[in-house]
Design a protein around this motif. Structure first.
Motif, PDB file in Angstrom:
ATOM      1  N   SER A 127       8.489   8.728 -37.287  1.00  0.00           N
ATOM      2  CA  SER A 127       9.620   9.210 -38.085  1.00  0.00           C
ATOM      3  C   SER A 127       9.258  10.483 -38.830  1.00  0.00           C
ATOM      4  N   VAL A 128      10.265  11.300 -39.058  1.00  0.00           N
ATOM      5  CA  VAL A 128      10.137  12.401 -40.010  1.00  0.00           C
ATOM      6  C   VAL A 128      11.491  12.615 -40.662  1.00  0.00           C
ATOM      7  N   LEU A 129      11.436  12.902 -41.942  1.00  0.00           N
ATOM      8  CA  LEU A 129      12.650  13.143 -42.703  1.00  0.00           C
ATOM      9  C   LEU A 129      12.695  14.634 -43.003  1.00  0.00           C
ATOM     10  N   ILE A 130      13.738  15.281 -42.549  1.00  0.00           N
ATOM     11  CA  ILE A 130      13.848  16.743 -42.644  1.00  0.00           C
ATOM     12  C   ILE A 130      14.944  17.090 -43.639  1.00  0.00           C
ATOM     13  N   GLY A 131      14.736  18.188 -44.362  1.00  0.00           N
ATOM     14  CA  GLY A 131      15.807  18.673 -45.195  1.00  0.00           C
ATOM     15  C   GLY A 131      15.700  18.289 -46.641  1.00  0.00           C
ATOM     16  N   PRO A 132      16.804  18.329 -47.398  1.00  0.00           N
ATOM     17  CA  PRO A 132      18.195  18.451 -46.969  1.00  0.00           C
ATOM     18  C   PRO A 132      18.470  19.771 -46.239  1.00  0.00           C
ATOM     19  N   LEU A 133      19.315  19.698 -45.195  1.00  0.00           N
ATOM     20  CA  LEU A 133      19.676  20.875 -44.415  1.00  0.00           C
ATOM     21  C   LEU A 133      21.081  21.334 -44.784  1.00  0.00           C
ATOM     22  N   ARG A 134      21.263  22.635 -44.791  1.00  0.00           N
ATOM     23  CA  ARG A 134      22.603  23.188 -44.939  1.00  0.00           C
ATOM     24  C   ARG A 134      23.431  22.712 -43.740  1.00  0.00           C
ATOM     25  N   PRO A 135      24.651  22.193 -43.972  1.00  0.00           N
ATOM     26  CA  PRO A 135      25.447  21.751 -42.838  1.00  0.00           C
ATOM     27  C   PRO A 135      25.573  22.835 -41.766  1.00  0.00           C
ATOM     28  N   ASP A 136      25.234  22.475 -40.552  1.00  0.00           N
ATOM     29  CA  ASP A 136      25.278  23.410 -39.429  1.00  0.00           C
ATOM     30  C   ASP A 136      24.887  22.635 -38.163  1.00  0.00           C
ATOM     31  N   TYR A 137      24.807  23.353 -37.047  1.00  0.00           N
ATOM     32  CA  TYR A 137      24.309  22.780 -35.804  1.00  0.00           C
ATOM     33  C   TYR A 137      22.893  23.288 -35.597  1.00  0.00           C
TER      34      TYR A 137
END
Lengths: 385, 385
Positions: free
Chosen positions: A84-94
């Motif tokens: 597992s890896v937890l990324i972000g928080p990411l700006r909403p995008d693709y």
């Protein structure tokens, strides 16, 4: 209406039925954590959990265009063999990402959504939010994206392009302006339609009255030369450039203008391209300045030897006092962290030297589709005004 | 003209350029056997070498539709960490395969050509030869394959279908008959266009004068119900069946008949489907016998509980003496080794009991795209005569 671009609520029932049939011929197996694993999972705080079941692996990493820099992230393994890896928080995008399991490039087995390149795949994922409104599949009138095969005498083979026709094209009789939109190195004519989300971006712009209805032609800009390893020499790069130029002028544009209800004056023709496609755009624009009144160059410039010879190669156009008059728009965009920034700067200096007018946008970020979708969304409303 | 569907002579030059830029920021790395590996490689004797560089792996297997039965083949590792298996000789055709590395489903990192399903991917490969002429991308006039989004009130979401329009459609004014072509469980509306090669099969049939020019509509037949594990219960299966039927009749057919130059009498409508799509075809045909004069059922039948209730559920159509008159063609095909053979046989018995006439083809092979492409090639020439 909910868009159905994600495979989150898919109907696995029949796949299950088939599996049951197939499994009937196999010994019963013990359930594994893999059976119920979901990846990627977007959490409510916009962090993304990427997971893969690989109990025997020693090292799993993930790379993607959400990372600044090229260093992949390590996943960690739990006692059940799930990494597992937890990324972000990411700006909403693709976003695009790729897993590597013990050195083997691995598509996320739980995510069937991929972007196809000429030599490799990447997984895609969406982080939803209001920021993605411009590129989402929304409840607005949709154009069609067509896969079109045509015979190319220039290349001696059948070639494919993707053609977007705007909402209303099929039932109407109007003629439309045409925008030629070029992909980058390693991609083919499907790239702008998959990870580039060009159809949805156009649909949304047209629905909002921000862009004129237009035909968007997305050709295959990768030339069929033998594969090379290492840095291509200047001669090969020139061959690629000239082959594409011939393909566009002798094959693609005549095919489009013959077969679609298109307006064919320079005032009704636009071109833009990213990276390799930006270089192709610069070349076509400076070799044939009479063709396109709207020009866009995304994350690009004259690379390597091409930068040194541009001043002499394109002298006629660069020194033509009428060049600026023939361009309603010359738009250049690049991210601050883009590794081709030097080529971009050399190109800007060349244009400045010859007093070629252009509109320049320096955004955040690097050489990514995150930027290219934004540039498309900014550039397209300026066309055919 | 050479087709360019394979990525064998792709132009890696620009991808290389990008990599060089990216790698400039990374430490220099030692070359590995992976750098020059090609997979799959088709040998002159029609055997296929599949290889993957996975030096740390303990077990690598490959599954695919070229295998009879479900048992995957083992690859063997050399001292450099490259795993290999030599398959075949294979009959020239298009094949799907998937690698498994230490239990992890892995797309061949050297082959970017994939077929997308709703929950998983498979690699595709071509073994060239005269046998594939009917499904190759050849130098004949090509139709267009369009990605079409439409709003579905029935499902409350945007849905996509693929629509094939024949050569000449774009420039012409003729109206065309319409063939609704349904995919199987686990797939979506792209399946017939990728591994099903429907566009090329239609192009070749039309060019040879073997099939009438027609519009082919490939809808998304997977219904948006929550994912399930295990065998679906009868109630859920019925829900799927009825949802698709409503989607086809209330959304897909009206959208097509409104937007495309289509002939809309039963004499000009055909339907066919494989596996799940065959079941959907049977259901629509026996619920609404007035709609389609041409019906095709590939590798399918009434499954499970549906078989037991079919006699009563479809009593009206089955007992209608005019049913046969309304069908110019009722074509059923299946492979001898297909695991749904029992459902197929039950369905044939039901039709026999009610003296429903059909044309039956039992081929070699199993529940595979190898058969479904052949069936499409046999069925399509019989339509609209």
């Amino acid at each position: 209406m909910k868009p159905s671009t994600q495979a989150q609520h898919v109907m696995l029932l029949w796949a299950t039925l088939i599996s049951v049939g197939a499994l009937a011929q196999l010994p019963t197996r013990t359930p594994t954590p893999n059976d119920t694993l979901q990846s990627p999972r977007v959490l409510t705080d916009k962090r993304v959990m990427i997971q893969i079941y690989a109990p025997k692996a020693d090292e799993v990493t993930v790379g993607g265009d959400f990372l600044s820099g090229n260093k992949p992230l390590s996943l960690t393994k739990n006692e059940q063999g799930v990494w597992s890896v937890l990324i972000g928080p990411l700006r909403p995008d693709y976003y695009a990402y790729t897993l590597t399991v013990d050195g083997v490039r691995t598509m996320d087995p739980k995510n069937p959504i991929v972007k196809q390149g000429i030599s490799s795949l990447e997984n895609m994922m969406a982080v939803p939010g209001p920021e993605t409104g411009f590129e989402d599949n929304r409840s607005v009138p949709h154009g069609e994206v067509r896969e079109v095969w045509y015979p190319s005498n220039t290349l001696g083979m059948l070639r494919r392009m993707h053609v977007y026709t705007p909402p209303g094209y099929e039932k109407g009789t109007d003629k439309y302006p045409v925008f030629y939109l070029l992909h980058g190195g390693g991609d083919d004519d499907s790239g702008w339609n998959t990870i580039g989300r060009s159809g949805f971006i156009l649909d949304n712009l047209i629905a909002a009255g921000k862009a004129k209805p237009m035909i968007v032609v997305m050709p295959n800009g990768s030339m069929p030369l033998p594969a090379q390893t290492g840095m291509p020499d200047a001669q090969t790069m020139n061959r690629v450039r000239d082959l594409f130029s011939a393909e566009l002028l002798k094959e693609i544009m005549p095919t489009v203008e013959k077969n679609y209800r298109s307006l064919t004056t320079p005032q009704n023709r636009a071109i833009a391209g990213l990276s390799m496609g930006g270089f192709q755009t610069l070349d076509v624009t400076l070799t044939h300045p009479e063709l396109f009144n709207y020009v866009g160059v995304f994350s690009s410039g004259f690379f390597g030897a091409a930068a040194d010879e541009a001043d002499s190669k394109y002298a006629k156009a660069l020194n033509d006092p009428a060049f600026n008059k023939g361009k309603k728009l010359f738009w250049i965009g690049i991210g601050k962290d883009d590794f081709v920034m030097e080529s971009n700067k050399k190109t800007l200096a060349l244009l400045d030297k010859h007093q070629i007018k252009y509109q320049y946008k320096e955004s955040t970020g690097g050489h990514t589709w995150i930027n290219w979708r934004q540039y498309l969304n900014e550039y397209t409303p300026l066309l055919f005004r």
